[in-house]
Scaffold this active site. Structure first.
Site, PDB file in Angstrom:
ATOM      1  N   GLU A 245      44.490 -82.821 -78.804  1.00 31.08           N
ATOM      2  CA  GLU A 245      44.035 -84.510 -78.263  1.00 31.08           C
ATOM      3  C   GLU A 245      44.105 -84.409 -77.199  1.00 31.08           C
ATOM      4  O   GLU A 245      45.774 -84.677 -76.345  1.00 31.08           O
ATOM      5  CB  GLU A 245      44.540 -85.303 -79.540  1.00 31.08           C
ATOM      6  CG  GLU A 245      44.122 -86.458 -79.190  1.00 31.08           C
ATOM      7  CD  GLU A 245      44.528 -87.695 -78.099  1.00 31.08           C
ATOM      8  OE1 GLU A 245      44.611 -87.592 -77.282  1.00 31.08           O
ATOM      9  OE2 GLU A 245      45.835 -88.505 -79.223  1.00 31.08           O
ATOM     10  N   CYS A 279      45.756 -92.571 -74.499  1.00 29.76           N
ATOM     11  CA  CYS A 279      44.974 -91.848 -74.252  1.00 29.76           C
ATOM     12  C   CYS A 279      43.487 -92.935 -74.574  1.00 29.76           C
ATOM     13  O   CYS A 279      42.941 -92.602 -74.222  1.00 29.76           O
ATOM     14  CB  CYS A 279      44.733 -90.241 -75.398  1.00 29.76           C
ATOM     15  SG  CYS A 279      45.749 -89.086 -74.859  1.00 29.76           S
TER      16      CYS A 279
END
Length: 475
Positions: A245, A279
Site C-alpha cells: 500500500e 496515504c
C-alpha cells in the site's frame, strides 16, 4: 532524569541490542526514549521463532484463534490511554478529534472485525462425477513493515488478519515511531503464545534484512512507492508474496452543483486528518469555477478555527509534521509554489518555536503542472485547481502514476457515479474521502501498490488457496 530504553519482543522475551537510537517528540523535540537497533542475527532469530511456532498456531481451530484476537482487542481497550499518549508523544497527532484516541479505537475495531469473519470452504465446481473445493490455508511467516503516520492502526491492519488466518508475524516499526509499536507488541504478547508475534526495530536496513530473510513467506508494507520497489526486489530472494500500500496523491473533484458550506467539513478532514499525513488524504483539489471561491472561503474559515499545538494539551486538534525529513519536503514544495506565483490563501510559512509545526496552507491560482500538485506533499498543504471543463478535470486527476483513492463531490448522485467510474483509483468515494471501513476491501492501482486489505478479501490476501479435488465415483 534517566532515559527509558525500550525493547523488542522475540519468542515472548524482551530483547535489547548493543546499539540504540533516540526517538523524539515532534511537538517539542524532546527525546522520548532509546530504541534497539536490531542486528541481522536478531532479525533472523525473530523469523526463526515465528517459523518454529507457526505450525502449532495454524493447527488451532478458527474459534481458538478468534478467541485470541478478542483477547488482544481487550488488551488494546485496557491500555487505550497509555498507547494513545505514546502515539501523541511520538507521532504528534493530538489526543482529541481524529487523533490518537481515535487511532487506538480503530485498532480495537480492526481486531474485532477479523475475529468475526468466516472463510468457509468454497465449491469451485461440482457435478455427478467430481467435487472441487477451495480451502484457505496460512501462508506461513508474515513480515510486516509499518509506517510512521498511523503507527499502531496500520500495524494492526497487518498483524490481525495474519494471525487470524494462522500465520505468525515479525513486525518492523518505522524508525520514527518505534516506541508505541514496540509497546503495543509487548502488551499483545501478554495474551499470545510465545513466538506468534515478534518485533525488530531499526533503520531501513533492518527492513531490508527482514524482507529478504529466508523463512519469510509474505511481506506486508505500507509506505512510499520508492521503498515499495525495494521490497519487491528483496522478495526475489525468498519468493515471498507481497501486499503493498504505497503513495496516493489523491484527487478530489468538486462539481458546480454542491453547497460549499455542506461539504466543507468533509473536504477539510478529507485533506487534513493527521495533518495530511495519510496515504488516502485529498492531496489535489479540483473545484469548478462556479463554486471555487465559495469552497475556498469555507475551507479557510475552518483552517482558522482549528487549534494547532502540542497534542497533549486540551482542545488541540492539529499537531506537528511527524519528522524533519517530511517537514523539509513540505517546505521545499511550498517554496516552489511561491516561485510559480501561486496564491497562498492562508499559511505558507513554518511556525516559529520548537517542534515541526507547519500551519494549514491553502494554495490557489496554481498550475496543474506545479510540483505541489504533481508530487505527493504528505502534509498540511492543499493545492486547489480551478476548472471549467469536467473532462479536463478528470484528465488532470488521472494524469499521475499513482491511484490509491479519489473522490467526487456533487448533489447529483447519478452524475457523481459517472465521474467516479472514470477516475483511476482503487477506491473512489462520493461526497466523502478516506472513509475506510474494516469490512470493505482497500488497495491501490498503478504505483500505489497491489493487493488489498480489510474484510474477507483482506483475509484471503494472507492465505493461499488449497484445492481438494474429489472423484465421487470412488469417494
Amino acid at each position: 532524569m534517566s532515559v527509558i530504553i525500550y525493547t523488542n519482543t522475540c519468542n515472548g522475551q524482551a530483547i535489547t541490542s548493543a546499539a540504540t537510537f533516540e526517538s523524539y517528540n515532534p511537538a517539542t523535540g524532546e527525546v522520548l526514549g532509546l530504541v534497539p537497533s536490531s542486528t541481522q542475527e536478531q532479525v533472523q532469530a525473530a523469523v526463526a521463532a515465528a517459523k518454529a511456532v507457526q505450525p502449532a498456531w495454524a493447527a488451532l481451530s478458527d474459534e481458538e484463534r478468534k478467541g485470541y484476537l478478542m483477547q488482544m482487542a481487550k488488551v488494546l481497550e485496557d491500555n487505550l490511554d497509555y498507547l494513545a499518549k505514546l502515539v501523541t508523544q511520538e507521532q504528534g497527532k493530538p489526543l482529541a478529534g481524529p487523533g490518537s484516541v481515535f487511532e487506538i479505537q480503530g485498532c480495537i475495531g480492526w481486531t474485532q472485525v477479523p475475529a468475526s469473519l468466516e472463510l468457509p470452504v468454497e465449491i469451485a465446481f461440482e457435478d455427478d462425477t467430481r467435487r472441487d473445493e477451495i480451502h484457505r490455508t496460512p501462508i506461513g511467516v508474515v513480515a510486516a513493515i509499518a509506517p510512521w503516520n498511523w503507527p499502531l492502526l496500520i500495524a494492526t491492519w497487518q498483524i490481525m488478519p495474519s494471525l487470524r488466518t494462522g500465520n505468525t508475524v515479525v513486525i518492523k516499526p518505522s524508525e520514527y515511531t518505534s516506541i508505541c509499536t514496540l509497546e503495543m507488541v509487548r502488551l499483545l504478547n501478554t495474551v499470545l503464545p510465545a513466538g506468534v508475534l515478534n518485533s525488530v526495530s531499526g533503520s531501513g536496513e533492518v527492513g531490508g534484512w527482514l524482507s529478504s530473510a529466508l523463512g519469510v513467506d509474505k511481506i506486508m508494507f505500507t509506505g512510499s512507492s520508492s521503498t515499495g520497489a525495494k521490497i519487491i526486489q528483496a522478495s526475489a530472494k525468498n519468493y515471498a508474496r507481497v501486499t503493498l500500500e504505497l503513495g496516493g496523491n489523491d484527487a478530489a473533484i468538486v462539481l458546480p452543483d454542491v453547497d460549499p458550506a455542506k461539504i466543507a467539513q468533509g473536504l477539510f478532514w478529507g485533506s487534513f486528518i493527521n495533518m495530511g499525513q495519510t496515504c488516502a488524504c485529498i492531496k489535489r483539489l479540483y473545484v469548478h469555477e462556479a463554486v471555487h471561491d465559495a469552497v475556498v472561503e469555507e475551507l479557510n474559515k475552518l483552517a482558522a478555527a482549528m487549534p494547532m499545538g502540542n497534542g497533549l494539551e486540551e482542545g488541540v486538534v492539529l499537531g506537528p509534521v511527524q519528522n524533519r525529513m517530511q517537514f523539509n519536503k513540505i517546505v521545499d514544495l511550498v517554496e516552489d509554489a511561491k516561485q510559480q506565483a501561486a496564491n497562498f490563501v492562508c499559511g505558507g510559512a513554518a511556525m516559529q518555536g520548537a517542534g515541526n509545526f507547519f500551519p494549514i496552507t491553502l494554495v490557489t491560482q496554481i498550475d496543474n503542472a506545479a510540483r505541489l500538485v504533481q508530487e505527493e506533499q504528505f502534509g498540511p498543504v492543499l493545492p486547489i485547481v480551478k476548472f471549467s471543463n469536467l473532462d479536463e478535470a478528470i484528465q488532470m486527476a488521472n494524469a499521475v502514476e499513482v491511484g490509491l483513492g479519489a473522490s467526487v463531490w456533487s448533489s447529483n448522485p447519478e452524475q457523481a457515479r459517472e465521474v467516479a467510474n472514470r477516475m483511476q483509483a482503487g477506491t473512489v468515494w462520493i461526497n466523502q474521502h478516506g472513509t475506510i471501513h474494516p469490512m470493505v476491501p482497500f488497495g491501490g492501482i498503478k504505483q500505489s501498490g497491489f493487493g488489498v486489505e480489510f474484510g474477507v478479501d483482506g483475509l484471503k490476501a494472507v492465505t493461499q488457496p488449497k484445492i481438494i479435488s474429489i472423484n465421487k465415483a470412488l469417494a
